[in-house]
Design a protein around this motif. Structure first.
Motif, PDB file in Angstrom:
ATOM      1  N   UNK A   1       0.829  -1.212   0.000  1.00  0.00           N
ATOM      2  CA  UNK A   1       0.000   0.000   0.000  1.00  0.00           C
ATOM      3  C   UNK A   1       0.859   1.256   0.000  1.00  0.00           C
TER       4      UNK A   1
ATOM      5  N   UNK B   1       3.692   1.668  -1.485  1.00  0.00           N
ATOM      6  CA  UNK B   1       4.112   1.907  -2.868  1.00  0.00           C
ATOM      7  C   UNK B   1       2.946   2.437  -3.692  1.00  0.00           C
ATOM      8  N   UNK B   2       1.801   1.779  -3.569  1.00  0.00           N
ATOM      9  CA  UNK B   2       0.649   2.194  -4.374  1.00  0.00           C
ATOM     10  C   UNK B   2       0.232   3.620  -4.041  1.00  0.00           C
ATOM     11  N   UNK B   3       0.253   3.946  -2.761  1.00  0.00           N
ATOM     12  CA  UNK B   3      -0.193   5.274  -2.370  1.00  0.00           C
ATOM     13  C   UNK B   3       0.819   6.334  -2.783  1.00  0.00           C
ATOM     14  N   UNK B   4       2.099   6.010  -2.631  1.00  0.00           N
ATOM     15  CA  UNK B   4       3.122   6.966  -3.087  1.00  0.00           C
ATOM     16  C   UNK B   4       2.940   7.256  -4.583  1.00  0.00           C
ATOM     17  N   UNK B   5       2.786   6.183  -5.348  1.00  0.00           N
ATOM     18  CA  UNK B   5       2.551   6.358  -6.788  1.00  0.00           C
ATOM     19  C   UNK B   5       1.314   7.188  -7.057  1.00  0.00           C
TER      20      UNK B   5
END
Lengths: 291, 405, 276
Positions: free
Chosen positions: C14, C16-20
């Motif tokens: 999450x 990584x996904x949220x940073x992206x």
């Protein structure tokens, strides 16, 4: 039973006529123009254009700016393509995991840049990339990094362009990868798990091979798209500094529609066309050899 | 009897003209700031000439060259247009402009003597006199009096040595502080050429030979580049007016339009800045540009268009125009009005106009300008020595001029 | 079964996904936020995420003195016309290629296919010269006509229509229906998903199209939004906040359109990928 001619003409006529007039004939016309010295004077009076044989192409080969633009474009392609593939495949796999929640939301967010107008968002990016007042350098500053002069330094200008290009392309390719991933039957993974395969092994031996058709499509579209790089450098740097972001199409635009050297610009167009075809064919040949 | 008939006839004729003029729409292309305010002065013209309507179309400078080129190529042109002085030659060579000698000969208002000599020259190309100066634009030095006195300059730097020295000291004030703003990418020949002229260098000498390999020209490239080598000028696009206000950029060169922009956008530095003549070496030569009026050959309203050009050349109208957008009048007489004569900053521009040159009036100037920018850029990024850059520029220009036909 | 390892893994997924996602969204947020700022808040450090005194001044200036309404209307007209014409012509041609029987059909279709590969730059100069000759520079026609048929759309429609069973059409033909009737009464209703896909992509594509309008629309009154914003950004001394407001005007309609029609977008892309 054959269809009557009248229906054929009625249904195919408009589309074929338009394709003929705006696509097929212009392709041949491009070749014709590329062997003339059609310029701004000829624009006023067509009879002033003269046949010059292959001299436009000779000039092209000895034109440092053409080579510069070609190298810049290839550099963008070589860096941006693997980056785009890696990031969008990674995101696709994370979103596609069974356990991941808010799939729909993530998908929409990552997709936003793709539908966005490049020219308008480039205006925003050039502000974000501003050396002193830009968000990016402020962010880097939080970690004690003093950010570079993104758009004014020839070593970073192309990276800035690539940043924008990749940022925009992730969403589209992610969607394609997700649908590719969904087409991989679950039992393959289940069987591999029974054999005790690790996550990485499953990725290399199942996911990658099974994604081959998607990969072919994605990379082919990317090749064609990235080789036509234009809007990003046009807006962010206008090819500078030191022509480090001059792309082939930007150079074509400059020659054709700033100096109105339309003959020379057509030679550039023909060269680009041949380059795209060659690289695409090589790409397809490669994928055939693998499979 | 005869006289009466003549009177009747002339009334009749003028009625016909008036009714014909009733249908006259004068189409004008204008650029940048001028275009936004031109309608104000155009209304005065229509008051004096009832029956004429004026349709002003604004074209941003950034797209103007392309647009004119395609406009000429596509035969889609207005009656008259504002034309940047450096653009006269290429468009004239395409045969787009009406030669104006006959109009001038019959005019009571437009007379070459009424205009600044250098400005009038910009309207003369190989095709003859194809324009009438509207306003002039000359570059001077803008500087922060307070910041310069902090580094020991209670007067503006007036020599190359002073400018470099002041810039160096200003840069030493701290991080993100620079000494001067100079252009480093894109097309910046107008910014660079004054340095060459100040050193006595030329692009093309009196014999018509390319003359950029001279020591004077090379030295100008080196002087310009040194500001970048020593990081006195930054290779970064900022927000010039904001940076001038904050003090990050305490010196820059620009034209008269900047005065009002600075006053409006950074009023907090009122009284802390001034303008001065360009620093010089052999001379303090600046770049003179501005805009001329051109009349297009294909216009169907040439008489009305000429009336408008004459109207714009009247000293009283030139003054009114100055009052609206503060662009410098090209008509000498206008400078006698107290609004101009008594303004201290403005008198600097007046003085600078006496030592200012225009770039060569040749059709290929656009390509030469790009070549100059490209080669100077290579020198200031230290990809080439000034000598190599000048050598390459020489070859570029010879090639460009060789293409002429 | 929650192990420590899986908690770490889930958290990092999450993260990584949220940073992206943040990277994806920040430019939009920054654009919107800056477009409501007064000049003095633009250069503030650290950056001001939300303007303390939001102002509409920039938008008012954009529409009042820079007349952004005109390019907006132009873009709607041009993109709308291209979409309608493209959907109509490519579905007709797709129908003919899929279901008509005549000599040379497949050869002709291969020709159409081949043109998909041709990069747009290849045709721009000759088409420009042609339109100039016809006096179509600076006209709506010049902006619309060259873009009204895309080989890809024809190909896409043909691939879709070919999956419609022949029996359906044969049965109707038995009853005496002609091709025109078949097209309107059978093909079009069955093709709705494909039609909406190409409509959406054609509209988005023409809304965002830049190089062609840049060359054809020389008159300010014919500018489309992308051309207008590029000119605005190149203008000397133009305020950053106004540029951001301009970008919002160009981007927002498509973004809103996308958020409502996202399902079609996403399905459509997956579909185009599959069809190859």
């Amino acid at each position: 039973m054959r269809t009557r001619l009248v229906w054929i003409l009625l249904f195919l006529g408009p589309a074929l006529a338009a394709l003929l007039i705006f696509l097929v004939i212009p392709i041949f016309a491009s070749f014709v123009l590329s062997v003339t010295d059609f310029d701004v004077y000829a624009l006023a009076d067509w009879s002033r254009a003269r046949f010059v044989g292959l001299s436009n192409f000779q000039e092209l080969l000895s034109d440092p700016l053409f080579w510069r633009s070609l190298l810049n474009t290839l550099y963008c392609l070589i860096v941006a393509m693997p980056l785009t593939v890696a990031i969008s495949l990674g995101v696709a796999m994370l979103i596609n995991r069974e356990k991941t929640r808010f799939k729909g939301l993530f998908r929409v967010i990552y997709f936003l840049p793709f539908v966005t107008n490049t020219v308008a968002i480039a205006v925003v990016w050039s502000w974000i990339l501003n050396m002193h007042y830009g968000l990016l350098n402020w962010f880097l500053g939080l970690f004690g990094i003093s950010g570079p002069n993104w758009l004014g330094d020839p070593t970073f200008a192309m990276s800035s362009i690539i940043m924008l290009v990749v940022w925009k392309a992730i969403g589209y390719n992610m969607i394609l990868f997700i649908s590719g991933l969904q087409n991989i039957p679950d039992f393959l993974y289940e069987a591999a798990e029974l054999d005790g395969a690790s996550g990485w092994q499953k990725f290399v031996h199942i996911t990658i091979p099974m994604l081959r058709p998607t990969m072919l499509f994605v990379t082919t579209m990317m090749l064609i798209g990235y080789l036509q790089l234009f809007e990003e450098p046009y807006m962010l740097t206008d090819g500078g500094p030191l022509n480090s972001t001059l792309s082939v199409v930007l150079y074509l635009y400059r020659q054709g529609f700033r100096f109105f050297e339309l003959g020379y610009a057509s030679a550039l167009a023909v060269a680009l066309f041949l380059i795209i075809i060659t690289i695409t064919l090589i790409r397809m040949r490669l994928s055939k050899q693998v499979s | 009897m005869m006289k009466n008939k003549l009177v009747i006839l002339s009334v009749f004729v003028s009625l016909i003209i008036a009714s014909a003029a009733g249908a006259t729409t004068l189409r004008i292309w204008a650029m940048g700031e001028e275009a936004k305010s031109l309608h104000i002065i155009a209304e005065k013209f229509t008051e004096e000439n009832p029956g004429v309507t004026i349709d002003v179309q604004a074209i941003p400078w950034s797209g103007a060259y392309d647009k004119l080129l395609t406009g000429i190529a596509a035969g889609q042109l207005p009656d008259i247009a504002q034309m940047g002085t450096t653009w006269m030659a290429p468009f004239a060579a395409m045969g787009a402009f009406q030669e104006l000698s006959d109009f001038i000969a019959n005019s009571d208002i437009v007379d070459p003597q009424n205009f600044f000599e250098g400005s009038w020259q910009t309207a003369i190309t190989e095709e003859g006199t194809v324009g009438i100066p509207w306003y002039v634009d000359v570059r001077v030095m803008y500087y922060r009096t307070d910041l310069l006195s902090e580094v020991g300059y209670d007067h503006p730097p007036q020599t190359w040595e002073d400018l470099y020295d002041a810039g160096k000291k200003l840069t030493a004030r701290g991080p993100q502080q620079s000494g001067i703003s100079l252009l480093f990418t894109g097309t910046f020949a107008n910014e660079f050429m004054p340095f060459a002229w100040q050193n006595g260098a030329r692009i093309i000498d009196d014999e018509g030979n390319v003359a950029v390999k001279t020591p004077e020209f090379v030295e100008a490239i080196e002087y310009y580049s040194r500001f970048f080598w020593d990081e006195i000028a930054l290779k970064a696009g900022g927000e010039l007016i904001h940076d001038f206000g904050s003090g990050a950029v305490p010196i820059f060169f620009s034209g008269p339009w900047m005065i009002s922009m600075i006053r409006n956008q950074v009023p907090q530095i009122d009284g802390k800045w001034d303008v001065a003549l360009l620093p010089g070496k052999k001379s303090q030569t600046s770049f003179v540009g501005g805009s001329n009026w051109v009349l297009f050959k294909q216009s169907r309203n040439k008489e009305t268009a000429w009336d408008f050009i004459e109207f714009m050349s009247r000293p009283d109208i030139q003054l009114q125009w100055y009052n609206i957008v503060a662009s410098l009048p090209a008509v000498v007489e206008t400078w006698g009005y107290p609004e101009l004569a008594e303004d201290q900053m403005l008198s600097v521009f007046g003085e600078q106009l006496l030592d200012a040159r225009a770039t060569p009036n040749i059709p290929q100037w656009g390509q030469i300008e790009q070549a100059i920018s490209r080669r100077v850029e290579e020198a200031l990024f230290q990809r080439k020595t000034p000598e190599q850059a000048a050598e390459d520029l020489h070859n570029d220009i010879v090639k460009i001029l060789g293409k002429r036909r | 079964m929650v192990t420590k390892k899986s908690v770490i893994r889930e958290t990092s997924v999450y993260a990584v996904l949220i940073f992206g996602a943040v990277v994806m969204v920040v430019p939009f947020f920054w654009m919107v936020s800056t477009s409501f700022k007064l000049p003095r808040e633009i250069f503030v450090f650290p950056p001001k995420w939300i303007p303390s005194e939001p102002t509409l001044k920039n938008y008012i200036e954009l529409f009042r003195s820079l007349d952004f309404a005109r390019p907006f209307i132009n873009t709607v007209v041009v993109a709308g016309s291209i979409t309608v014409l493209s959907v109509l012509f490519s579905s007709m041609a797709g129908f003919a290629f899929a279901k008509f029987r005549f000599k040379g059909r497949d050869a002709l279709f291969m020709l159409v296919l081949a043109t998909i590969m041709v990069p747009g730059q290849m045709t721009i100069i000759p088409v420009f010269l042609m339109l100039r000759h016809l006096g179509l520079i600076n006209t709506y026609a010049g902006l619309i006509i060259p873009a009204m048929v895309s080989a890809f759309n024809v190909f896409f429609m043909r691939q879709f229509i070919i999956t419609i069973p022949d029996d359906l059409l044969e049965a109707a033909k038995m009853d005496g229906a002609r091709e025109g009737f078949l097209y309107f009464k059978i093909i079009l209703p069955l093709c709705r998903p494909a039609l909406s896909t190409i409509a959406i992509f054609t509209f988005t594509g023409s809304w965002n199209s830049f190089l062609w309008p840049l060359i054809i629309a020389q008159d300010e009154r014919m500018y489309t939004l992308p051309v207008a914003i590029s000119v605005l950004a190149g203008q000397y001394g133009e305020n950053i906040a106004i540029q951001m407001a301009g970008s919002c005007i160009v981007i927002a309609p498509i973004l809103i359109f996308f958020i409502f029609a996202q399902r079609y977008f996403i399905k459509g892309i997956a579909l185009t990928g599959m069809k190859f």
